[in-house]
Design a protein around this motif. Structure first.
Motif, PDB file in Angstrom:
ATOM      1  N   GLY A 150     -41.635 100.057   0.350  1.00  0.00           N
ATOM      2  CA  GLY A 150     -43.010  99.586   0.288  1.00  0.00           C
ATOM      3  C   GLY A 150     -43.847 100.201   1.389  1.00  0.00           C
ATOM      4  N   ASN A 151     -45.153 100.083   1.264  1.00  0.00           N
ATOM      5  CA  ASN A 151     -46.041 100.635   2.293  1.00  0.00           C
ATOM      6  C   ASN A 151     -45.970  99.878   3.608  1.00  0.00           C
ATOM      7  N   ASP A 152     -45.298  98.720   3.595  1.00  0.00           N
ATOM      8  CA  ASP A 152     -45.054  97.996   4.849  1.00  0.00           C
ATOM      9  C   ASP A 152     -43.722  98.387   5.479  1.00  0.00           C
ATOM     10  N   GLY A 153     -43.005  99.323   4.843  1.00  0.00           N
ATOM     11  CA  GLY A 153     -41.733  99.770   5.390  1.00  0.00           C
ATOM     12  C   GLY A 153     -40.542  98.937   4.960  1.00  0.00           C
ATOM     13  N   HIS A 154     -40.724  98.023   4.002  1.00  0.00           N
ATOM     14  CA  HIS A 154     -39.558  97.271   3.520  1.00  0.00           C
ATOM     15  C   HIS A 154     -38.769  98.114   2.529  1.00  0.00           C
ATOM     16  N   THR A 155     -37.488  97.826   2.419  1.00  0.00           N
ATOM     17  CA  THR A 155     -36.641  98.435   1.400  1.00  0.00           C
ATOM     18  C   THR A 155     -35.665  97.388   0.931  1.00  0.00           C
ATOM     19  N   ALA A 156     -35.214  97.487  -0.341  1.00  0.00           N
ATOM     20  CA  ALA A 156     -34.556  96.362  -0.985  1.00  0.00           C
ATOM     21  C   ALA A 156     -35.472  95.157  -0.754  1.00  0.00           C
ATOM     22  N   SER A 157     -34.930  93.996  -0.360  1.00  0.00           N
ATOM     23  CA  SER A 157     -35.817  92.903   0.078  1.00  0.00           C
ATOM     24  C   SER A 157     -35.571  92.622   1.546  1.00  0.00           C
ATOM     25  N   LEU A 158     -35.441  93.687   2.309  1.00  0.00           N
ATOM     26  CA  LEU A 158     -35.400  93.621   3.763  1.00  0.00           C
ATOM     27  C   LEU A 158     -36.837  93.812   4.243  1.00  0.00           C
ATOM     28  N   PHE A 159     -37.549  92.695   4.345  1.00  0.00           N
ATOM     29  CA  PHE A 159     -38.981  92.701   4.656  1.00  0.00           C
ATOM     30  C   PHE A 159     -39.219  92.444   6.138  1.00  0.00           C
ATOM     31  N   PRO A 160     -40.278  93.054   6.692  1.00  0.00           N
ATOM     32  CA  PRO A 160     -40.662  92.705   8.067  1.00  0.00           C
ATOM     33  C   PRO A 160     -40.986  91.213   8.183  1.00  0.00           C
ATOM     34  N   ASN A 161     -40.689  90.672   9.343  1.00  0.00           N
ATOM     35  CA  ASN A 161     -41.109  89.310   9.687  1.00  0.00           C
ATOM     36  C   ASN A 161     -40.543  88.230   8.761  1.00  0.00           C
ATOM     37  N   ASN A 224     -38.818 100.457  16.252  1.00  0.00           N
ATOM     38  CA  ASN A 224     -38.600  99.034  15.989  1.00  0.00           C
ATOM     39  C   ASN A 224     -38.295  98.780  14.516  1.00  0.00           C
ATOM     40  N   GLN A 225     -37.047  98.417  14.222  1.00  0.00           N
ATOM     41  CA  GLN A 225     -36.641  98.189  12.841  1.00  0.00           C
ATOM     42  C   GLN A 225     -37.230  96.908  12.267  1.00  0.00           C
ATOM     43  N   ALA A 226     -37.520  95.935  13.115  1.00  0.00           N
ATOM     44  CA  ALA A 226     -38.096  94.686  12.629  1.00  0.00           C
ATOM     45  C   ALA A 226     -39.479  94.909  12.031  1.00  0.00           C
ATOM     46  N   ASP A 227     -40.224  95.880  12.557  1.00  0.00           N
ATOM     47  CA  ASP A 227     -41.556  96.186  12.045  1.00  0.00           C
ATOM     48  C   ASP A 227     -41.491  96.911  10.707  1.00  0.00           C
ATOM     49  N   MET A 228     -40.527  97.822  10.571  1.00  0.00           N
ATOM     50  CA  MET A 228     -40.356  98.601   9.346  1.00  0.00           C
ATOM     51  C   MET A 228     -38.850  98.746   9.095  1.00  0.00           C
ATOM     52  N   PRO A 229     -38.277  97.879   8.283  1.00  0.00           N
ATOM     53  CA  PRO A 229     -36.823  97.877   8.092  1.00  0.00           C
ATOM     54  C   PRO A 229     -36.229  99.169   7.554  1.00  0.00           C
ATOM     55  N   ILE A 230     -37.019 100.003   6.880  1.00  0.00           N
ATOM     56  CA  ILE A 230     -36.492 101.287   6.402  1.00  0.00           C
ATOM     57  C   ILE A 230     -35.980 102.129   7.568  1.00  0.00           C
ATOM     58  N   ARG A 231     -36.451 101.833   8.781  1.00  0.00           N
ATOM     59  CA  ARG A 231     -36.003 102.594   9.951  1.00  0.00           C
ATOM     60  C   ARG A 231     -34.499 102.478  10.193  1.00  0.00           C
ATOM     61  N   ALA A 232     -33.901 101.379   9.752  1.00  0.00           N
ATOM     62  CA  ALA A 232     -32.449 101.234   9.927  1.00  0.00           C
ATOM     63  C   ALA A 232     -31.710 102.385   9.247  1.00  0.00           C
TER      64      ALA A 232
END
Length: 247
Positions: A150-161, A224-232
């Motif tokens: 997503g444009n918020d950096g989520h992937t699967a349903s690993l969403f920020p916050n 920061n992975q919490a801000d954009m989980p795709i970073r993991a």
């Protein structure tokens, strides 16, 4: 001289620790990605007579699903499951299960064994144990995982916050799936965890459009992975991860 967008593509490619395969249009990407997925599944079918494909929802993978559905594989020995699911009935318009059944599990692929994440449980947390039990029946590591972003950096349903994100991204978690309530998206969701997704033989991020490339550029610009989980996934050089992108 490069256009600003060409410069973004150059910047992303330079910073990414994993391969980025770019295509001039979606059709070319789908052909190449179908070949990659089918070849990987076939290798597993040859080696152990079964294979597992993990897919994501959304509109981006629909042309890929249609192409894969007609591909000549021994689909009866292929398991198909989801990277995540909304906790809604299968007949709901937002159901990833409905999407996969109507777009992928057709033609030759109709013979595949589908393992959904939504269970008959009264609520999502009550359904986690039965979902985990079903996932444990699948051979691991998975063969192919196809992710979106997503444009918020989520992937699967690993969403920020979200309250379960820290555990979902933890390499040490023994959980296969977790629930979450995205603050910026409807429906409770169930998601596979980072260790389960990232351990696949091949992890593919399938994205399209200039906005997604800009999101990827943003994800590569900080840690920061919490801000954009795709970073993991982007920050882990040990996984077999590749990005497929087209405008």
């Amino acid at each position: 001289m490069k256009t600003p967008f060409e410069q973004v593509l150059t910047d992303v490619t330079a910073k990414l620790q994993h391969p980025l395969l770019s295509f001039s249009d979606s059709e070319k990407l789908v052909i190449a990605l179908t070949d990659t997925i089918s070849d990987t599944l076939q290798m597993s079918l040859n080696a152990r007579n079964q294979a597992t494909l993990v897919v994501s929802g959304g509109s981006t993978p629909i042309p890929l699903f249609k192409k894969l559905a007609a591909y000549d594989l021994n689909w009866a020995n292929v398991n198909v499951t989801l990277a995540d699911e909304r906790w809604v009935d299968e007949n709901h318009d937002d159901s990833n299960t409905q999407l996969v059944k109507t777009q992928l599990l057709q033609k030759r692929a109709s013979a595949a064994r589908f393992i959904g994440l939504k269970t008959p449980a009264v609520d999502i947390d009550s359904g986690l144990d039965s979902c985990s039990t079903a996932l444990k029946q699948l051979p691991q590591p998975f063969d192919v995982v196809i992710l979106g972003m997503g444009n918020d950096g989520h992937t699967a349903s690993l969403f920020p916050n979200t309250t379960t994100l820290k555990e979902g991204l933890s390499p040490a978690t023994d959980k296969l799936c977790l629930s979450c309530q995205p603050p910026t998206a409807p429906h409770q969701r169930i998601t596979l965890t980072y260790p389960l997704l990232s351990s696949a033989k091949q992890v593919i991020l399938h994205i399209a459009g200039e906005d997604k490339l800009l999101t990827l550029q943003k994800a590569l610009a900080a840690k920061n992975q919490a801000d954009m989980p795709i970073r993991a996934f982007l920050q882990d050089p040990s996984i077999n991860f590749v990005v497929y992108w087209s405008p």
